[in-house]
Enzyme design. Sequence first.
Site, PDB file in Angstrom:
ATOM      1  N   PRO A 178       0.477  -1.129  -0.091  1.00 53.36           N
ATOM      2  CG  PRO A 178      -0.010  -1.060   2.377  1.00 53.36           C
ATOM      3  CD  PRO A 178       0.755  -1.936   1.180  1.00 53.36           C
ATOM      4  CE1 TYR A 200      -2.579  10.088 -13.392  1.00 47.90           C
ATOM      5  CE2 TYR A 200      -2.387  11.609 -10.519  1.00 47.90           C
ATOM      6  CZ  TYR A 200      -1.808  10.595 -11.768  1.00 47.90           C
ATOM      7  OH  TYR A 200      -0.600   9.967 -11.533  1.00 47.90           O
ATOM      8  CB  CYS A 207       2.570  30.403 -17.228  1.00 47.16           C
ATOM      9  SG  CYS A 207       4.011  31.790 -16.347  1.00 47.16           S
TER      10      CYS A 207
HETATM   11  N1  LLP Z   1       2.672  -1.261  -5.842  1.00 47.04           N
HETATM   12  C1  LLP Z   1       3.136  -0.777  -6.783  1.00 47.04           C
HETATM   13  C2  LLP Z   1       4.064  -2.123  -8.374  1.00 47.04           C
HETATM   14  C3  LLP Z   1       2.695   0.179  -8.099  1.00 47.04           C
HETATM   15  O1  LLP Z   1       3.281   0.163  -8.902  1.00 47.04           O
HETATM   16  C4  LLP Z   1       2.159   1.192  -6.488  1.00 47.04           C
HETATM   17  C5  LLP Z   1       1.488   2.127  -7.548  1.00 47.04           C
HETATM   18  C6  LLP Z   1       2.130   0.388  -5.075  1.00 47.04           C
HETATM   19  C7  LLP Z   1       1.799  -0.545  -5.451  1.00 47.04           C
HETATM   20  C8  LLP Z   1       1.161   1.385  -4.655  1.00 47.04           C
HETATM   21  O2  LLP Z   1      -0.399   1.264  -5.074  1.00 47.04           O
HETATM   22  P1  LLP Z   1      -1.274   2.841  -4.429  1.00 47.04           P
HETATM   23  O3  LLP Z   1      -1.766   1.836  -3.016  1.00 47.04           O
HETATM   24  O4  LLP Z   1      -0.530   3.713  -3.501  1.00 47.04           O
HETATM   25  O5  LLP Z   1      -2.460   3.472  -4.799  1.00 47.04           O
HETATM   26  N2  LLP Z   1       0.716   8.922  -9.217  1.00 47.04           N
HETATM   27  C9  LLP Z   1      -0.682   7.966  -9.315  1.00 47.04           C
HETATM   28  C10 LLP Z   1      -0.461   6.999  -8.688  1.00 47.04           C
HETATM   29  C11 LLP Z   1       0.655   5.753  -9.490  1.00 47.04           C
HETATM   30  C12 LLP Z   1       0.379   4.866  -8.610  1.00 47.04           C
HETATM   31  C13 LLP Z   1       1.410   4.164  -8.633  1.00 47.04           C
HETATM   32  N3  LLP Z   1       1.897   2.967  -8.174  1.00 47.04           N
HETATM   33  C14 LLP Z   1      -1.633   9.102  -8.645  1.00 47.04           C
HETATM   34  O6  LLP Z   1      -1.285  10.721  -8.492  1.00 47.04           O
HETATM   35  O7  LLP Z   1      -2.861   8.445  -8.543  1.00 47.04           O
END
Ligand code: LLP
Length: 419
Positions: A279, A322, A349
């Site tokens: 997570p 997003y 900008c």
């Molecule tokens: N494990 C892997 C292999 C991942 O690629 C990611 C996130 C996570 C775990 C953690 O996921 P989470 O629990 O945080 O959802 N920039 C985007 C999110 C990109 C997530 C990339 N990978 C946003 O701001 O929504």
Amino acid sequence: MSVLPDTAVVEDGRLCVGGTALADLAREHGTPLHVYDEATLRARARAYREALAAYPGSARAVYACKANATVGLLRVLVQEGMGMDVASEGELAHALAAGAPPEGLVVHGNNKSDDDVRAAVAAGAGLLVVDHLEELDQVDGIAAAEGREQPVLLRATPGIEADTHAKIQTGHAASKFGMAPGDLERAIARAAACRHLRLDGLHVHLGSQIRDLGTYLAAVEWLARFEPAARLPVLDLGGGLAIPYTDEDDVPDLDAAVTATATAVAGRFDPLPELVLEPGRSVVGTCGVTLYTVGAVKRTAAGITYVAVDGGMSDNPRPVLYGARYQAWIADRADAEPDGAYAVAGKHCESGDVLIERAPLPAPRPGDVLVVAATGAYAASMASTYNALPRAAAVLVAAGGARTIVRRETVGDLLALQV
Ligand code: LLP
């Protein structure tokens, strides 16, 4: 579940987190300022630990540093016993700087450089997740040169579309991450021939900001039907659990989500694999708020009133990337009735640099401190210096005290890179 940190209270109209009034923090530390609440961070780490304790086999949560790699936060999570998922040599260095034990590291990346792999192997990373066939040879060669046996997982791409924004889906058939089932089978055979690798299991990460628990259950079902998975001792289901960004956001309860996933694994696998979760957002997301100072307030001919703040897409690119929605308060009038809906604009900008399109607020005035909630994940970690704006400072608040954990970048810092 609130979008604000667990310790948030309003006292005499003043929004306080961790026992400190946010407007006072803004005055003392300047803005934009990321404020992280230590109690919330510890509570989320504990929630994962306790929910996973119900799994009948061994299980652990590994925090995905990409969500926020601020060392001061990682240190707290290391104290809480979380492992660290790192996706570059840089994230690895941040995790190690926070004191993360190497055996708890899970190393990711769809295009790992030799330096990324070497740093991970040399550190003694507990698991390295291999993304594609050729990477097996890359890691095997580097492990041989380092004189180590590297435990690996193979990243599967099951072809499941997660219920989230297309840009943050990762398990669909067209994803740039992982291996299609045919390649996965080839990789299992090839790994057996790599003398410096030890194949421990499979990894799946379907996407991020996932609200439908059925997505996780589909992953478990897919893995249970993928026969070679049953013989391997580790199953890593990635991260992705959603958090609320506004009061209207309906997301699953963390405990219920983890319990449902763990129960599904326990019901489908025998012998039980070690269960790993990764997570990111659901650990740090709601521990953070960002403070801004209101500058220009103006009404357009089209009837929109813009409230411009001293940051924007450089400290939080998520609305632009997003269409993410956020909720805001005026720090010193947090209980005042809104008198209208305002567009919170950044200072960059670009017309698209709008943090919140319609924020109900009580008549914002220049000099007000604006609080945007749920910015703990993927804001600071995706920050840029667009328009040569130095990056924000960060403080950690706990029991009435605030401690700087990231100093404010300066124009001098930016110029220092120019040769
Ligand atoms: N494990 C892997 C292999 C991942 O690629 C990611 C996130 C996570 C775990 C953690 O996921 P989470 O629990 O945080 O959802 N920039 C985007 C999110 C990109 C997530 C990339 N990978 C946003 O701001 O929504």
